[in-house]
Design an enzyme around this catalytic site. Structure first.
Site, short mmCIF file in Angstrom:
data_model
loop_
_atom_site.label_atom_id
_atom_site.label_comp_id
_atom_site.label_asym_id
_atom_site.label_seq_id
_atom_site.Cartn_x
_atom_site.Cartn_y
_atom_site.Cartn_z
N LYS A 211 -2.79 -0.31 -11.16
CA LYS A 211 -2.77 0.58 -10.01
C LYS A 211 -2.62 2.01 -10.49
O LYS A 211 -1.52 2.54 -10.64
CB LYS A 211 -1.64 0.21 -9.05
CG LYS A 211 -1.82 0.81 -7.66
CD LYS A 211 -3.09 0.28 -7.00
CE LYS A 211 -3.37 0.92 -5.67
NZ LYS A 211 -4.64 0.48 -5.09
N SER B 189 -8.56 -1.83 -2.24
CA SER B 189 -7.17 -1.62 -1.87
C SER B 189 -7.02 -1.90 -0.37
O SER B 189 -7.28 -3.01 0.08
CB SER B 189 -6.71 -0.21 -2.26
OG SER B 189 -5.32 -0.22 -2.50
#
Length: 584
Positions: free
Chosen positions: A188, A382
């Site tokens: 991430k 996402s």
């Protein structure tokens, strides 16, 4: 008193004149909106596909187009696909002329256009592409043509793909601003520009993989079009062989070097016209006004919902996916008995994790009553994947960017900046220890940091559970493909993140099969705004944008938009893509 009446009557006269002008403008707007002229294409027409046009997911034409010289807003991506399909069997259309200097559309959108153009070619109509200086993305679509030409003094970019990221940690250090970052998932990397000075190894790995996938797809399509092998094409980039238009021609990447007049002469010959005849070029915008290409019929309806943009809480602005608005849209389609299936077109890098969950919930409820099929655009990652994962079937293009299952939150500490740079200090009175947590004028305590990291981990766990349930995968397996890692659609298929590689039309066909309807009408959402709303929105948006651009400049305006995106990330947990992808 005399001066007063002079000012009063002058003001009154100005108001009257302004009102009269306004009435005439409004009449023009209404007449334009009420009766859009039917364009006559004529015979021997050549459709012009200008890749410098951005074919958006959904288009709402400005009511002020009658003030311009023609309609400057090109059709939407799906309209383009349907128009190309209609042109295939339209006897008035003899061929397509592709202007491929620069292609501003994403690789997944270009993939959908490319498939439509390949289908057009089966009608045995001609297709010619031309560019003065052709970018790689322009070439990706241009090489589908029967012939692709370049200007003799122009060129073709054949340098390979690259991703450049900017890192702001050094700037923040100089300003004495401390980003307090909490994230879940080793890949991430959305917060890396604030906490690192270069890519982490994890981010470098994932970027190399998805970028390599996009480049391989580019080389494979080029090799098939040029009847060569990918190894040769790759070596041309590695060795820097293609530096001029002549290099592109001698190495078989283009079919010839032409000036504009030479190209037009070839088109005239294909149309069996004389040198002095005029070529009947038709834009896709004009063709949309003449062709009956939305040939859907039947009693059943399929709701086509476009979720295009950042995901935010509330109603959202233009170019955003507001959780309140989309919850209501999906609910309306769910409760409408005439709607037999829902196709959810997702083109979003994500955004607010909470807003994503609001939309996810409504998709889950809709799925209990009718088929829900997701079609992914350029990016559905996402939060964009969060709202996609629970559909009955998920379609993606091979070039779609998806995955990025991870979350993060950022709290900035401005204390040193305010004190040392601006001479500002702060003080407080509070009724509980954490009443001012996250204010930004002091650093977080260790306990507060634990709170925020625990909250981030909890949302990440929920995200993985949503994926596990929606994709019917074991949670341990989902954890292995999550970690915030970005995937292409092709690899997403292998990993089980998507079900099929296919276009929006493929997803609609699938929804019709699942609903067991052969004939249907499409109902597109968000619905068109009223004329008054369109006038006011276009006026406010154009005036505001124009004023800002004039003051700070075009490139600075883009920077301002990026800063606004960063501001949205501060203080709320985000399920967002790590970066904006922009490849030539």
């Amino acid at each position: 008193m005399k001066q007063f009446f002079k000012i009063f009557f002058a003001t009154l006269l100005a108001l009257i004149i302004f009102s009269v002008i306004g009435i005439f403008v409004l009449i023009g707007v209404i007449s334009n909106a009420a009766s859009e002229e039917k364009v006559i294409v004529g015979n021997n027409a050549v459709l012009v596909l200008d890749l410098s046009n951005n074919f958006k997911e959904q288009v709402e034409h400005s009511p002020f187009n009658f003030l311009k010289d023609g309609d400057n807003e090109p059709p939407s991506l799906y309209e383009m696909v349907r128009l190309i399909r209609h042109a295939k069997s339209d006897s008035a259309i003899k061929g397509i002329y592709i202007l491929c200097d620069n292609n501003v559309n994403g690789y997944a959108a270009s993939e959908e256009l490319r498939k439509a153009l390949l289908d057009f070619k089966t009608a045995k109509k001609f297709m010619i592409a031309y560019g003065e200086t052709i970018t790689q993305k322009g070439y990706y679509l241009g090489n589908v043509a029967d012939k692709i030409y370049c200007h003799p003094q122009g060129g073709l970019d054949w340098s390979g793909f690259a991703v450049n990221l900017l890192f702001f940690k050094g700037t923040l250090d100089k300003l004495e601003i401390q980003p307090q970052i909490f994230y879940a998932g080793k890949f991430k990397s959305a917060t890396e520009p604030l906490r690192e000075t270069q890519m982490t190894e994890a981010n470098r790995l994932q970027t190399a993989v998805w970028l390599g996938d996009l480049y391989s797809e580019f080389l494979n399509t080029a090799a098939a079009a040029r009847k060569t092998d990918t190894a040769k094409l790759r070596s041309l980039a590695v060795n820097g062989t293609i530096q001029t238009a002549h290099d592109a021609f001698t190495n078989g990447l283009v079919d010839g070097l032409r000036y504009d007049d030479q190209l037009k002469k070839e088109l005239l010959a294909k149309l069996k016209l004389g040198d002095r005849d005029r070529i009947n070029f038709v834009t896709f915008g004009d063709y949309a006004k003449s062709a009956d290409y939305k040939n859907y019929s039947g009693d059943g309806k399929i709701a086509l919902i476009y979720a295009d943009g950042d995901i935010v809480s509330g109603s959202g602005d233009e170019g955003q996916v507001g959780s309140d608005e989309f919850r209501n849209i999906i609910r309306k389609a769910r409760l409408d008995e005439e709607v037999k299936a829902i196709v959810f077109r997702v083109n979003s890098p994500g955004g607010s994790a909470l807003a994503s969950d609001v939309i996810w919930r409504e998709i889950t409820l809709a799925r209990k009553t009718k088929p829900v099929v997701v079609s992914m655009g350029d990016v559905a990652a996402s939060g964009g994947y969060y709202i996609s994962c629970n559909a009955d079937s998920v379609f993606a293009n091979a070039n779609t960017i998806t995955g990025s299952i991870g979350v993060f939150s950022i709290v900035l500490n401005y204390q040193s900046f305010l004190k040392n740079k601006l001479g500002i200090t702060s003080d407080r009175v509070k009724t509980a220890p954490y009443a001012d947590m996250g204010n930004g004028d002091r650093p977080l305590t260790e306990t507060e940091k634990r709170f925020l990291q625990a909250g981030t981990d909890s949302i990440y766990a929920t995200f993985k559970t949503r994926v596990s349930e929606g994709r019917k995968k074991d949670t341990a397996y989902v954890s292995s493909i999550a970690q915030g890692r970005v995937w292409t659609g092709a690899r997403g298929l292998e990993a089980g993140l998507v079900d099929r590689i296919g276009t929006l039309q493929d997803a609609i066909d699938c929804a019709a099969r699942m609903a067991k309807i052969k004939e249907y009408r499409l109902r597109e959402y968000p619905e068109k705004k009223s004329l008054f709303e369109r006038i006011m929105n276009n006026y406010k948006r154009s005036v505001k944008t124009k004023m800002i651009k004039e003051e700070i400049g075009e490139s600075e305006y883009k920077t301002l938009q990026e800063l606004k995106n960063i501001k949205q990330m501060i203080g709320t947990t985000q399920a967002r893509m790590p970066f904006k992808i922009d490849l030539n």
